[in-house]
Design a protein around this motif. Structure first.
Motif, PDB file in Angstrom:
ATOM      1  N   HIS A 136       0.840  -1.233  -0.065  1.00  0.00           N
ATOM      2  CA  HIS A 136       0.009  -0.129   0.083  1.00  0.00           C
ATOM      3  C   HIS A 136       0.863   1.260  -0.056  1.00  0.00           C
ATOM      4  O   HIS A 136       1.672   1.423   0.962  1.00  0.00           O
ATOM      5  N   THR A 137       0.660   2.186  -1.031  1.00  0.00           N
ATOM      6  CA  THR A 137       1.363   3.242  -1.226  1.00  0.00           C
ATOM      7  C   THR A 137       1.303   4.178   0.135  1.00  0.00           C
ATOM      8  O   THR A 137       2.177   4.880   0.435  1.00  0.00           O
ATOM      9  N   ALA A 138       0.293   4.177   0.852  1.00  0.00           N
ATOM     10  CA  ALA A 138       0.038   4.809   1.945  1.00  0.00           C
ATOM     11  C   ALA A 138       0.751   4.542   3.095  1.00  0.00           C
ATOM     12  O   ALA A 138       1.358   5.337   4.037  1.00  0.00           O
ATOM     13  N   SER A 139       1.727   3.334   3.013  1.00  0.00           N
ATOM     14  CA  SER A 139       2.476   2.864   3.968  1.00  0.00           C
ATOM     15  C   SER A 139       3.976   4.127   4.050  1.00  0.00           C
ATOM     16  O   SER A 139       4.105   4.333   5.387  1.00  0.00           O
ATOM     17  N   TRP A 140       4.067   4.757   3.036  1.00  0.00           N
ATOM     18  CA  TRP A 140       5.397   5.606   2.920  1.00  0.00           C
ATOM     19  C   TRP A 140       4.805   6.847   3.561  1.00  0.00           C
ATOM     20  O   TRP A 140       5.801   7.627   4.324  1.00  0.00           O
ATOM     21  N   LEU A 141       3.554   7.268   3.510  1.00  0.00           N
ATOM     22  CA  LEU A 141       3.133   8.566   4.291  1.00  0.00           C
ATOM     23  C   LEU A 141       3.127   8.147   5.714  1.00  0.00           C
ATOM     24  O   LEU A 141       3.593   9.313   6.493  1.00  0.00           O
ATOM     25  N   MET A 142       2.709   7.242   6.145  1.00  0.00           N
ATOM     26  CA  MET A 142       2.865   7.161   7.726  1.00  0.00           C
ATOM     27  C   MET A 142       4.145   6.758   8.050  1.00  0.00           C
ATOM     28  O   MET A 142       4.657   7.410   9.055  1.00  0.00           O
ATOM     29  N   TRP A 143       5.115   6.287   7.228  1.00  0.00           N
ATOM     30  CA  TRP A 143       6.799   6.071   7.792  1.00  0.00           C
ATOM     31  C   TRP A 143       7.310   7.422   7.656  1.00  0.00           C
ATOM     32  O   TRP A 143       8.057   7.890   8.689  1.00  0.00           O
ATOM     33  N   ILE A 144       6.785   8.497   6.845  1.00  0.00           N
ATOM     34  CA  ILE A 144       7.213  10.029   7.109  1.00  0.00           C
ATOM     35  C   ILE A 144       7.037  10.581   8.343  1.00  0.00           C
ATOM     36  O   ILE A 144       7.728  11.242   9.010  1.00  0.00           O
ATOM     37  N   VAL A 145       5.758  10.254   8.784  1.00  0.00           N
ATOM     38  CA  VAL A 145       5.239  10.843  10.222  1.00  0.00           C
ATOM     39  C   VAL A 145       5.872  10.218  11.243  1.00  0.00           C
ATOM     40  O   VAL A 145       6.646  10.793  12.292  1.00  0.00           O
ATOM     41  N   ILE A 146       6.056   8.923  11.312  1.00  0.00           N
ATOM     42  CA  ILE A 146       6.651   8.059  12.155  1.00  0.00           C
ATOM     43  C   ILE A 146       8.152   8.282  12.214  1.00  0.00           C
ATOM     44  O   ILE A 146       8.824   8.483  13.484  1.00  0.00           O
ATOM     45  N   ASP A 147       8.909   8.364  11.297  1.00  0.00           N
ATOM     46  CA  ASP A 147      10.267   8.482  11.117  1.00  0.00           C
ATOM     47  C   ASP A 147      10.599  10.041  11.736  1.00  0.00           C
ATOM     48  O   ASP A 147      11.798  10.463  12.580  1.00  0.00           O
ATOM     49  N   THR A 148       9.884  11.277  11.502  1.00  0.00           N
ATOM     50  CA  THR A 148      10.099  12.388  11.982  1.00  0.00           C
ATOM     51  C   THR A 148       9.841  12.354  13.293  1.00  0.00           C
ATOM     52  O   THR A 148      10.903  12.883  14.240  1.00  0.00           O
ATOM     53  N   ALA A 149       8.840  11.706  14.024  1.00  0.00           N
ATOM     54  CA  ALA A 149       8.906  11.781  15.388  1.00  0.00           C
ATOM     55  C   ALA A 149      10.087  10.830  16.250  1.00  0.00           C
ATOM     56  O   ALA A 149      10.538  11.155  17.011  1.00  0.00           O
ATOM     57  N   TYR A 150      10.545   9.737  15.385  1.00  0.00           N
ATOM     58  CA  TYR A 150      11.616   9.006  15.844  1.00  0.00           C
ATOM     59  C   TYR A 150      12.850   9.788  15.861  1.00  0.00           C
ATOM     60  O   TYR A 150      13.702   9.507  16.927  1.00  0.00           O
ATOM     61  N   VAL A 151      13.221  10.663  14.963  1.00  0.00           N
ATOM     62  CA  VAL A 151      14.439  11.408  14.920  1.00  0.00           C
ATOM     63  C   VAL A 151      14.652  12.332  16.356  1.00  0.00           C
ATOM     64  O   VAL A 151      15.433  12.140  17.004  1.00  0.00           O
ATOM     65  N   LEU A 152      13.249  12.796  16.636  1.00  0.00           N
ATOM     66  CA  LEU A 152      13.392  13.547  18.057  1.00  0.00           C
ATOM     67  C   LEU A 152      13.539  12.760  19.190  1.00  0.00           C
ATOM     68  O   LEU A 152      14.249  12.955  20.282  1.00  0.00           O
ATOM     69  N   LEU A 153      12.885  11.304  19.417  1.00  0.00           N
ATOM     70  CA  LEU A 153      13.017  10.326  20.278  1.00  0.00           C
ATOM     71  C   LEU A 153      14.514   9.922  20.414  1.00  0.00           C
ATOM     72  O   LEU A 153      15.115  10.240  21.686  1.00  0.00           O
ATOM     73  N   PHE A 154      14.945   9.580  19.339  1.00  0.00           N
ATOM     74  CA  PHE A 154      16.246   9.168  19.201  1.00  0.00           C
ATOM     75  C   PHE A 154      17.460  10.112  19.701  1.00  0.00           C
ATOM     76  O   PHE A 154      18.381   9.923  20.263  1.00  0.00           O
ATOM     77  N   LEU A 155      17.164  11.333  19.376  1.00  0.00           N
ATOM     78  CA  LEU A 155      18.003  12.483  19.769  1.00  0.00           C
ATOM     79  C   LEU A 155      18.005  12.592  21.533  1.00  0.00           C
ATOM     80  O   LEU A 155      19.073  12.869  22.130  1.00  0.00           O
ATOM     81  N   THR A 156      16.848  12.486  21.998  1.00  0.00           N
ATOM     82  CA  THR A 156      16.670  12.397  23.472  1.00  0.00           C
ATOM     83  C   THR A 156      17.450  11.203  24.178  1.00  0.00           C
ATOM     84  O   THR A 156      17.878  11.503  25.207  1.00  0.00           O
ATOM     85  N   ARG A 157      17.362  10.302  23.487  1.00  0.00           N
ATOM     86  CA  ARG A 157      18.222   9.024  23.986  1.00  0.00           C
ATOM     87  C   ARG A 157      19.650   9.236  23.749  1.00  0.00           C
ATOM     88  O   ARG A 157      20.233   8.163  24.065  1.00  0.00           O
ATOM     89  N   GLY A 158      20.087   9.959  23.096  1.00  0.00           N
ATOM     90  CA  GLY A 158      21.470  10.070  22.627  1.00  0.00           C
ATOM     91  C   GLY A 158      22.045   9.102  21.614  1.00  0.00           C
ATOM     92  O   GLY A 158      23.225   8.703  21.489  1.00  0.00           O
ATOM     93  N   LEU A 159      21.211   8.429  20.888  1.00  0.00           N
ATOM     94  CA  LEU A 159      21.442   7.606  19.609  1.00  0.00           C
ATOM     95  C   LEU A 159      21.409   8.449  18.263  1.00  0.00           C
ATOM     96  O   LEU A 159      20.734   8.438  17.601  1.00  0.00           O
ATOM     97  N   TYR A 160      22.698   9.209  18.311  1.00  0.00           N
ATOM     98  CA  TYR A 160      22.745  10.183  17.224  1.00  0.00           C
ATOM     99  C   TYR A 160      22.888   9.687  15.798  1.00  0.00           C
ATOM    100  O   TYR A 160      22.302  10.032  14.941  1.00  0.00           O
ATOM    101  N   PRO A 161      23.643   8.355  15.813  1.00  0.00           N
ATOM    102  CA  PRO A 161      23.569   7.896  14.281  1.00  0.00           C
ATOM    103  C   PRO A 161      22.245   7.383  13.825  1.00  0.00           C
ATOM    104  O   PRO A 161      21.905   7.386  12.591  1.00  0.00           O
TER     105      PRO A 161
END
Length: 191
Positions: A136-161
């Motif tokens: 389903h093409t919509a999976s990619w739209l969901m990944w964009i939202v999820i990945d954006t939130a994950y960037v913030l989460l991983f920055l707070t946990r010190g997982l920079y790479p």
């Protein structure tokens, strides 16, 4: 940063890139990345994300089987499917309920520092992965939202790479969306 995290990040990026190109190699590459990230997240006390990697392994086998049984041998053999309103609604509701239950368990039984974010992102990642397995093409739209939130989460946990990887994932998800949308439109014209 560990060598394991760096290798997991590189393999994850390769897996997403191969998925966007609709190449069967995306499944084994992503499987190795998920196993490595399971360890990385466990050691970072992101327990929902560690458990998510185990679930992803199951989803990856499912997706590999789905694509294989549809006879996808090359870039043009794999047909993209439309996402019905019912499937979209069901997936979004399942993500919400599953994330809520997971957050409750994490908050009550673990030392996860961000149980709600960890659980909701993990829950919706399962939905997005299953949508990708079903093409389903919509999976990619969901990944964009999820990945954006994950960037913030991983920055707070010190997982920079990993934060950088997920920022790259946003671009790859956009590329995947554009490629799959074009393929879906071509499939609709031909079929």
């Amino acid at each position: 940063m560990s060598l394991t995290e760096l290798l997991a990040a590189l393999l994850s990026a390769a897996g997403v890139w191969l998925t966007a190109k609709r190449q069967m190699a995306c499944w084994p590459v992503s499987l190795v990345a998920a196993l490595l990230y399971g360890w990385v997240f466990f050691t970072a006390r992101l327990y929902a994300d560690a458990a998510l990697q185990v679930v992803f392994c199951g989803c990856l086998f499912y997706g590999w089987w789905q694509w294989k049984t549809d006879g996808a041998q090359g870039d043009t053999a794999l047909h993209i499917r439309s996402l019905s309103a019912y499937t979209a609604s069901t997936g979004l509701l399942a993500g919400l309920v599953g994330g809520g239950l997971w957050a409750f368990c994490l908050a009550r039984f673990t030392d996860d520092p961000t149980p709600l974010a960890d659980a909701m992102l993990s829950s919706y990642s399962i939905v997005a992965q299953l949508w990708a397995a079903r093409r389903h093409t919509a999976s990619w739209l969901m990944w964009i939202v999820i990945d954006t939130a994950y960037v913030l989460l991983f920055l707070t946990r010190g997982l920079y790479p990993t934060a950088v990887l997920y920022a790259v994932f946003i671009g790859l998800a956009l590329q995947g969306f554009l490629r799959w949308r074009a393929a879906e439109q071509t499939d609709q014209r031909l079929g």
